[in-house]
Scaffold this active site. Structure first.
Site, PDB file in Angstrom:
ATOM      1  N   CYS A  85       0.758  -1.287   0.165  1.00 52.41           N
ATOM      2  CA  CYS A  85       0.031   0.079   0.027  1.00 52.41           C
ATOM      3  C   CYS A  85       0.816   1.214  -0.042  1.00 52.41           C
ATOM      4  O   CYS A  85       1.764   1.450   0.802  1.00 52.41           O
ATOM      5  CB  CYS A  85      -0.978  -0.017   1.148  1.00 52.41           C
ATOM      6  SG  CYS A  85      -1.704   1.480   1.526  1.00 52.41           S
ATOM      7  N   CYS A 126       0.201   3.296   3.619  1.00 51.81           N
ATOM      8  CA  CYS A 126       0.714   2.683   4.624  1.00 51.81           C
ATOM      9  C   CYS A 126       2.218   3.506   5.296  1.00 51.81           C
ATOM     10  O   CYS A 126       2.893   3.881   4.454  1.00 51.81           O
ATOM     11  CB  CYS A 126       0.884   1.114   4.834  1.00 51.81           C
ATOM     12  SG  CYS A 126      -0.592   0.268   4.928  1.00 51.81           S
ATOM     13  N   HIS A 175      -4.420   0.205   7.796  1.00 49.95           N
ATOM     14  CA  HIS A 175      -4.651  -0.018   6.437  1.00 49.95           C
ATOM     15  C   HIS A 175      -6.212  -0.534   6.806  1.00 49.95           C
ATOM     16  O   HIS A 175      -6.911  -0.549   5.753  1.00 49.95           O
ATOM     17  CB  HIS A 175      -3.838  -0.841   6.085  1.00 49.95           C
ATOM     18  CG  HIS A 175      -4.151  -1.049   4.494  1.00 49.95           C
ATOM     19  ND1 HIS A 175      -3.723  -0.319   3.435  1.00 49.95           N
ATOM     20  CD2 HIS A 175      -4.794  -2.352   3.791  1.00 49.95           C
ATOM     21  CE1 HIS A 175      -4.111  -0.941   2.392  1.00 49.95           C
ATOM     22  NE2 HIS A 175      -4.773  -2.056   2.393  1.00 49.95           N
ATOM     23  N   ASN A 182     -13.358  10.025  -1.354  1.00 50.13           N
ATOM     24  CA  ASN A 182     -13.862   9.159  -2.288  1.00 50.13           C
ATOM     25  C   ASN A 182     -13.688   7.995  -1.796  1.00 50.13           C
ATOM     26  O   ASN A 182     -12.275   7.329  -1.474  1.00 50.13           O
ATOM     27  CB  ASN A 182     -12.912   9.107  -3.543  1.00 50.13           C
ATOM     28  CG  ASN A 182     -13.650   9.450  -4.702  1.00 50.13           C
ATOM     29  OD1 ASN A 182     -14.789   9.566  -4.803  1.00 50.13           O
ATOM     30  ND2 ASN A 182     -12.906   9.527  -5.909  1.00 50.13           N
ATOM     31  N   SER A 198      -8.874   4.484  -5.443  1.00 51.63           N
ATOM     32  CA  SER A 198      -7.672   3.445  -6.095  1.00 51.63           C
ATOM     33  C   SER A 198      -7.004   2.689  -4.963  1.00 51.63           C
ATOM     34  O   SER A 198      -6.367   1.789  -4.966  1.00 51.63           O
ATOM     35  CB  SER A 198      -6.431   4.397  -6.690  1.00 51.63           C
ATOM     36  OG  SER A 198      -6.121   5.229  -5.761  1.00 51.63           O
ATOM     37  N   HIS A 204      -6.999   2.055   1.816  1.00 50.43           N
ATOM     38  CA  HIS A 204      -6.474   2.737   2.970  1.00 50.43           C
ATOM     39  C   HIS A 204      -7.213   3.988   3.341  1.00 50.43           C
ATOM     40  O   HIS A 204      -7.552   4.676   2.442  1.00 50.43           O
ATOM     41  CB  HIS A 204      -4.834   2.919   2.885  1.00 50.43           C
ATOM     42  CG  HIS A 204      -4.244   3.399   4.320  1.00 50.43           C
ATOM     43  ND1 HIS A 204      -3.400   2.650   4.586  1.00 50.43           N
ATOM     44  CD2 HIS A 204      -4.416   4.512   4.858  1.00 50.43           C
ATOM     45  CE1 HIS A 204      -2.837   3.027   5.857  1.00 50.43           C
ATOM     46  NE2 HIS A 204      -3.622   4.448   5.910  1.00 50.43           N
ATOM     47  N   HIS A 247      -8.365   7.471   3.543  1.00 52.33           N
ATOM     48  CA  HIS A 247      -7.559   8.601   2.902  1.00 52.33           C
ATOM     49  C   HIS A 247      -8.753   9.501   2.443  1.00 52.33           C
ATOM     50  O   HIS A 247      -9.899   9.290   2.105  1.00 52.33           O
ATOM     51  CB  HIS A 247      -6.435   8.635   2.096  1.00 52.33           C
ATOM     52  CG  HIS A 247      -7.030   7.831   0.756  1.00 52.33           C
ATOM     53  ND1 HIS A 247      -7.414   6.746   0.540  1.00 52.33           N
ATOM     54  CD2 HIS A 247      -7.320   8.779  -0.473  1.00 52.33           C
ATOM     55  CE1 HIS A 247      -7.567   6.570  -0.444  1.00 52.33           C
ATOM     56  NE2 HIS A 247      -7.524   7.647  -1.407  1.00 52.33           N
ATOM     57  N   GLN A 306      -8.781  13.614  -0.005  1.00 50.33           N
ATOM     58  CA  GLN A 306      -8.029  14.754  -0.802  1.00 50.33           C
ATOM     59  C   GLN A 306      -8.460  15.914  -0.239  1.00 50.33           C
ATOM     60  O   GLN A 306      -9.681  16.451   0.008  1.00 50.33           O
ATOM     61  CB  GLN A 306      -8.116  14.209  -2.265  1.00 50.33           C
ATOM     62  CG  GLN A 306      -7.497  12.882  -2.578  1.00 50.33           C
ATOM     63  CD  GLN A 306      -7.472  12.547  -3.942  1.00 50.33           C
ATOM     64  OE1 GLN A 306      -6.964  13.676  -4.644  1.00 50.33           O
ATOM     65  NE2 GLN A 306      -8.131  11.506  -4.813  1.00 50.33           N
TER      66      GLN A 306
HETATM   67  P1  H2U Z   1      -8.258   8.186  -4.676  1.00 53.35           P
HETATM   68  O1  H2U Z   1      -8.809   8.813  -3.281  1.00 53.35           O
HETATM   69  O2  H2U Z   1      -9.111   8.460  -5.819  1.00 53.35           O
HETATM   70  O3  H2U Z   1      -7.993   6.915  -4.665  1.00 53.35           O
HETATM   71  O4  H2U Z   1      -6.772   8.803  -4.980  1.00 53.35           O
HETATM   72  C1  H2U Z   1      -5.618   8.645  -4.288  1.00 53.35           C
HETATM   73  C2  H2U Z   1      -4.840   9.572  -4.867  1.00 53.35           C
HETATM   74  O5  H2U Z   1      -3.434   9.323  -4.268  1.00 53.35           O
HETATM   75  C3  H2U Z   1      -4.784  10.127  -6.178  1.00 53.35           C
HETATM   76  O6  H2U Z   1      -5.162  11.269  -6.403  1.00 53.35           O
HETATM   77  C4  H2U Z   1      -2.517   9.839  -5.274  1.00 53.35           C
HETATM   78  C5  H2U Z   1      -3.277   9.784  -6.608  1.00 53.35           C
HETATM   79  O7  H2U Z   1      -2.841  10.567  -7.464  1.00 53.35           O
HETATM   80  N1  H2U Z   1      -1.394   9.046  -5.261  1.00 53.35           N
HETATM   81  C6  H2U Z   1      -0.151   9.680  -4.899  1.00 53.35           C
HETATM   82  O8  H2U Z   1       0.073  11.093  -4.577  1.00 53.35           O
HETATM   83  N2  H2U Z   1       0.967   9.036  -4.531  1.00 53.35           N
HETATM   84  C7  H2U Z   1       1.174   7.587  -4.559  1.00 53.35           C
HETATM   85  O9  H2U Z   1       2.027   7.040  -4.719  1.00 53.35           O
HETATM   86  C8  H2U Z   1      -0.141   6.998  -5.435  1.00 53.35           C
HETATM   87  C9  H2U Z   1      -1.347   7.636  -5.577  1.00 53.35           C
HETATM   88 ZN    ZN Z   2      -2.401   0.948   3.592  1.00 51.91          ZN
END
Ligand code: H2U
Ligand code: ZN
Length: 350
Positions: A52, A55, A115, A155, A163, A166, A168, A170
């Protein structure tokens, strides 16, 4: 003559916050439900996943390593949609072809080092930590000259295109005020100018009297199914006090926002006994240096599930071409959510 009855007859409802309309067809919800009680698949996740990218201690795709964080952790999105150093510019000579450059900062917030958790499974204290970091980020990002709006959102769930499981959220901050907050700003300002009170303050007062769309409330926040909801189990958290943004919240209000966030998402998970997917986000005053007495803090929850853990609502056909439509009324949704336990189904003794 039969009298118009909102519980029976097709009608359209006005969204006072945005100016949009929604078509409600309550007679269709009377169709017999089939396979309603199928429960979602429970996939147990590990507390730590070495693959992940969120994490603690792990390497992100951008090459950086996350620290061994213990509460929340914020970093600049490695694939930011907005950048700070974009030159100002316009393509605006032709009325039919208009564009302008956009600047901003995008961040990712890890809600917890664990996680396997989600907001409804986290403690009150841990969710309070998320509220605190929202407040800090809103204030700090908003201080930049080129940041006029800070959009905080979450989201959740693969069906929402998230994606990574975990926990999170934004934050995307931008020079321009985006489309949805702008619609709300226009309507809230017009209302304030007319009545000298906030639109949502008056709305909340009436909802608290009517009670049929309430889901939960504590001293400082109300959780409800909005009158104009589009998604079957759409909800809104609204502050009782007419506060323009979360930098102005007292300690008690921050505690209560965390509580409302947990209480709603616990009920969501309990509805179909799955980790309930949604997109949620905060709408509050722009950070453009102006006074915004028209703005009244609130948080929207847009979940895609329709009538079971596996049946998703699609916004297609008529909804794409004409106007969104729903069957089950917001009043029915609210009564179902209100009736659910405030103990997460995974913790309930069977
Ligand atoms: P979601 O919340 O839609 O899954 O998006 C996760 C965000 O995390 C996504 O905008 C960022 C992606 O660009 N990301 C990073 O900044 N670093 C990473 O190593 C993977 C994902
Ligand atoms: Zn995780």
């Amino acid at each position: 003559m039969v009298k118009f009855n909102m519980e029976e007859h097709p009608h359209r409802r006005f969204n006072a916050l945005t100016g949009d309309w929604v078509l409600v067809s309550p007679h269709r919800a009377k169709r017999p439900w089939q396979g309603q009680v199928e429960k979602g698949q429970q996939t147990e996740r590990p507390q730590y996943d070495e693959k992940c990218y969120l994490c603690p201690g792990n390497e992100r795709i951008g090459g950086e390593n996350n620290p061994q964080y213990t509460g929340t952790y914020v970093f600049t999105n490695d694939f930011s949609a907005l950048l700070t150093d974009t030159p100002l510019g316009k393509d605006g000579d032709d009325e039919l072809f208009r564009a302008e450059s956009e600047q901003g900062i995008c961040k990712v917030i890890c809600f917890s080092p664990r996680h396997d958790l989600t907001i409804p499974e986290m403690t009150q204290e841990a969710v309070r930590g998320v509220v605190d970091v929202w407040q800090k980020e809103y204030t700090e990002l908003g201080r930049h000259d080129f940041v006029n709006y800070v959009q905080i959102f979450e989201n959740k769930g693969a069906v929402m295109g998230c994606s990574n499981p975990h926990p999170h959220g934004q934050i995307w901050s931008s020079r321009s005020i985006p489309v949805e907050p702008m619609k709300e700003q226009v309507r809230q300002l017009a209302y304030l100018q007319k009545y000298n009170r906030t639109l949502l303050g008056d709305y909340l007062k009436k909802e608290l009297e009517k009670k049929d769309r309430l889901i939960y409330q504590n001293e400082n926040f109300v959780v409800l199914s909005p009158y104009w909801a589009v998604w079957p189990f759409e909800a809104m958290i609204v502050s009782k006090r007419a506060v323009a943004d979360l930098s102005l919240f007292t300690d008690a209000e921050k505690e209560d926002l965390a509580d409302a966030y947990r209480q709603l998402t616990i009920r969501y998970d309990n509805l179909f006994e799955v980790s309930f997917p949604y997109s949620a986000g905060i709408h509050q005053a722009p950070t453009d240096g102006e006074d915004h007495p028209e703005w009244h803090f609130h948080m929207h929850f847009y979940p895609p599930l329709l009538r079971s853990a596996t049946v998703k609502k699609f916004m297609v056909g008529y909804e794409m071409l004409a106007t969104p439509q729903r069957d089950i009324t917001p009043e029915t949704s609210a009564s179902r959510l209100r009736a659910l336990s405030d103990i997460h189904f995974k913790k309930a003794t069977k």
